[in-house]
Design a protein around this motif. Structure first.
Motif, short mmCIF file in Angstrom:
data_model
loop_
_atom_site.label_atom_id
_atom_site.label_comp_id
_atom_site.label_asym_id
_atom_site.label_seq_id
_atom_site.Cartn_x
_atom_site.Cartn_y
_atom_site.Cartn_z
N ASP A 175 40.16 -5.82 19.77
CA ASP A 175 38.99 -6.59 19.35
C ASP A 175 37.80 -5.65 19.26
OD1 ASP A 175 39.77 -9.19 18.89
OD2 ASP A 175 39.77 -9.71 21.02
N SER A 176 36.72 -6.14 18.64
CA SER A 176 35.53 -5.30 18.49
C SER A 176 34.90 -4.94 19.83
CB SER A 176 34.49 -6.02 17.62
OG SER A 176 34.12 -7.26 18.20
N ASP A 177 35.15 -5.76 20.86
CA ASP A 177 34.57 -5.46 22.17
C ASP A 177 35.42 -4.49 22.99
OD1 ASP A 177 36.71 -7.02 22.83
OD2 ASP A 177 35.59 -8.50 23.99
N PHE A 221 48.99 6.15 15.76
CA PHE A 221 48.46 5.52 16.97
C PHE A 221 47.19 4.73 16.65
CE2 PHE A 221 50.50 9.23 19.39
CZ PHE A 221 51.64 8.49 19.68
N ALA A 222 46.35 5.27 15.77
CA ALA A 222 45.11 4.58 15.39
C ALA A 222 45.42 3.27 14.70
CB ALA A 222 44.27 5.48 14.48
N LEU A 223 46.46 3.24 13.89
CA LEU A 223 46.86 2.00 13.23
C LEU A 223 47.22 0.94 14.26
CD1 LEU A 223 49.03 1.61 10.07
CD2 LEU A 223 49.55 0.24 12.08
N VAL A 224 47.93 1.36 15.31
CA VAL A 224 48.27 0.42 16.39
C VAL A 224 47.00 -0.13 17.03
CG1 VAL A 224 49.39 0.17 18.63
CG2 VAL A 224 50.50 1.51 16.83
N LEU A 225 46.05 0.75 17.34
CA LEU A 225 44.80 0.30 17.95
C LEU A 225 44.08 -0.70 17.05
CD1 LEU A 225 42.91 3.25 19.71
CD2 LEU A 225 44.25 1.41 20.71
N ASN A 226 44.05 -0.42 15.76
CA ASN A 226 43.36 -1.32 14.83
C ASN A 226 43.98 -2.71 14.81
OD1 ASN A 226 41.11 -0.01 13.35
ND2 ASN A 226 42.65 1.53 12.94
N ARG A 227 45.25 -2.79 15.09
CA ARG A 227 45.93 -4.10 15.08
C ARG A 227 45.78 -4.86 16.39
NH1 ARG A 227 51.67 -3.57 11.80
NH2 ARG A 227 50.82 -2.71 9.86
N ILE A 228 45.60 -4.15 17.50
CA ILE A 228 45.59 -4.84 18.79
C ILE A 228 44.22 -4.93 19.43
CG2 ILE A 228 47.97 -4.12 19.23
CD1 ILE A 228 46.93 -2.07 21.21
N GLN A 248 50.42 -9.92 23.50
CA GLN A 248 51.41 -8.94 23.04
C GLN A 248 50.81 -7.54 22.98
OE1 GLN A 248 52.72 -10.82 19.34
NE2 GLN A 248 54.68 -11.27 20.29
N GLY A 249 49.53 -7.47 22.59
CA GLY A 249 48.89 -6.17 22.46
C GLY A 249 48.38 -5.60 23.77
N LYS A 250 48.21 -6.47 24.77
CA LYS A 250 47.60 -6.04 26.03
C LYS A 250 48.33 -4.89 26.69
CE LYS A 250 45.03 -8.31 29.68
NZ LYS A 250 44.74 -9.61 30.34
N PRO A 251 49.66 -4.95 26.86
CA PRO A 251 50.34 -3.82 27.53
C PRO A 251 50.35 -2.54 26.70
CG PRO A 251 51.95 -5.42 26.74
CD PRO A 251 50.60 -6.05 26.57
N MET A 252 50.17 -2.66 25.39
CA MET A 252 50.20 -1.47 24.52
C MET A 252 48.88 -0.73 24.50
SD MET A 252 52.41 -2.55 21.16
CE MET A 252 52.66 -0.81 20.74
N LEU A 253 47.79 -1.41 24.87
CA LEU A 253 46.47 -0.81 24.75
C LEU A 253 46.30 0.46 25.58
CD1 LEU A 253 43.66 -0.81 23.61
CD2 LEU A 253 43.02 -2.59 25.26
N PRO A 254 46.55 0.44 26.90
CA PRO A 254 46.37 1.68 27.67
C PRO A 254 47.34 2.79 27.24
CG PRO A 254 47.39 -0.02 29.02
CD PRO A 254 46.95 -0.69 27.77
N ASP A 255 48.57 2.43 26.90
CA ASP A 255 49.55 3.44 26.47
C ASP A 255 49.12 4.11 25.17
OD1 ASP A 255 51.14 2.92 28.65
OD2 ASP A 255 52.48 1.56 27.60
N THR A 256 48.59 3.32 24.25
CA THR A 256 48.18 3.87 22.96
C THR A 256 46.96 4.76 23.11
OG1 THR A 256 49.03 1.87 21.87
CG2 THR A 256 47.63 3.31 20.56
N LEU A 279 40.16 5.96 13.01
CA LEU A 279 39.23 5.75 14.12
C LEU A 279 37.78 5.68 13.68
CD1 LEU A 279 40.72 8.17 16.83
CD2 LEU A 279 41.11 5.72 16.58
N ARG A 280 37.53 5.88 12.40
CA ARG A 280 36.15 5.93 11.92
C ARG A 280 35.52 4.53 11.86
NH1 ARG A 280 37.57 9.90 6.86
NH2 ARG A 280 38.03 11.79 8.10
N ASN A 281 34.24 4.50 12.25
CA ASN A 281 33.43 3.28 12.14
C ASN A 281 34.00 2.10 12.93
OD1 ASN A 281 31.71 4.64 10.21
ND2 ASN A 281 33.26 4.21 8.65
N LYS A 282 34.59 2.39 14.08
CA LYS A 282 35.15 1.34 14.92
C LYS A 282 34.21 1.06 16.10
CE LYS A 282 38.72 1.30 12.29
NZ LYS A 282 38.87 0.20 11.30
N ASP A 283 33.97 -0.23 16.35
CA ASP A 283 33.08 -0.60 17.45
C ASP A 283 33.64 -0.19 18.81
OD1 ASP A 283 31.29 -1.76 15.68
OD2 ASP A 283 32.23 -3.74 15.80
#
Length: 210
Positions: free
Chosen positions: A127-129, A118-125, A136-144, A167-171
């Protein structure tokens, strides 16, 4: 689709060694699927990935096999097919495969491995903010994020977030804490919710959200 099915079967019978059979098997699996014949769909997909591993659509075939096995609660085989599907050049298919791989692992109680997927998915979709990088990543964000919360709840909550390498060192790590805290609050687990927010404050005292 019955006429199409019969035509494809006839082609396979007449030309059993044709290199074009990969496409025939793919189309036959689709026709069976449209007819609701899932067992035959699965059989054609298995023939496809076994006999034609270099076929351009083999990653999609593995993904569909993963979905079939997942729906039958055969999570071990679902994991095998989703993992094979992650090795595709299609970014969106790979993303979906990693997400479903996480769920196949989750269903087997392999929560730490599921979290990394799941963390890999977050890292791909992400942004730092903390927003999705594209449509494409927008609908996956809350589910992930929700999937990560569910996995964390099973292994000890916020105290385990630092153990997830992806998940380490992620903004945007605040999103993980925020989602987990909100999940606990929704379940009326007030002490766990407060502990999650407190953990973030102690871990990131200089963050503007602390």
């Amino acid at each position: 689709y019955r006429e199409a099915i019969n035509s494809y079967i006839d082609i396979l019978a007449k030309y059993p060694n044709s290199p074009d059979n990969a496409e025939v098997l793919y189309q036959l699996s689709k026709a069976y699927e449209m007819e609701g014949e899932i067992n035959n769909t699965e059989a054609m997909l298995k023939r496809l990935v076994t006999l034609h591993p270099d076929y351009s659509g083999v990653a999609e075939a593995h993904f569909r096999l993963g979905d079939i096995r997942f729906s039958h609660q055969d999570y071990r085989q679902a994991e095998v097919h989703y993992r094979a599907s992650t090795r595709t050049e299609s970014p969106q298919l790979s993303l979906n495969a990693h997400y479903m791989l996480g769920w196949a692992l989750y269903k087997r109680g392999l929560f730490d491995d599921a979290l990394e997927s799941f963390a890999l998915v977050l890292n791909r979709i992400m942004d730092s903010d903390g927003s999705a990088t594209d449509q494409q990543g927008k609908p996956m964000l809350p589910d992930t994020l929700h999937s990560i919360s569910l996995a964390l709840v099973n292994i000890g909550g916020a105290d385990k977030i630092d153990d997830v390498r992806g998940l380490r060192n992620k903004d945007w790590i605040w999103q993980v804490y925020e989602n987990l805290g909100a999940y606990y609050l929704e379940k009326n687990r007030y002490a766990d919710s407060a502990a999650t927010y407190r953990h973030f404050v102690h871990r990131f005292p200089l963050d503007r959200r602390a």
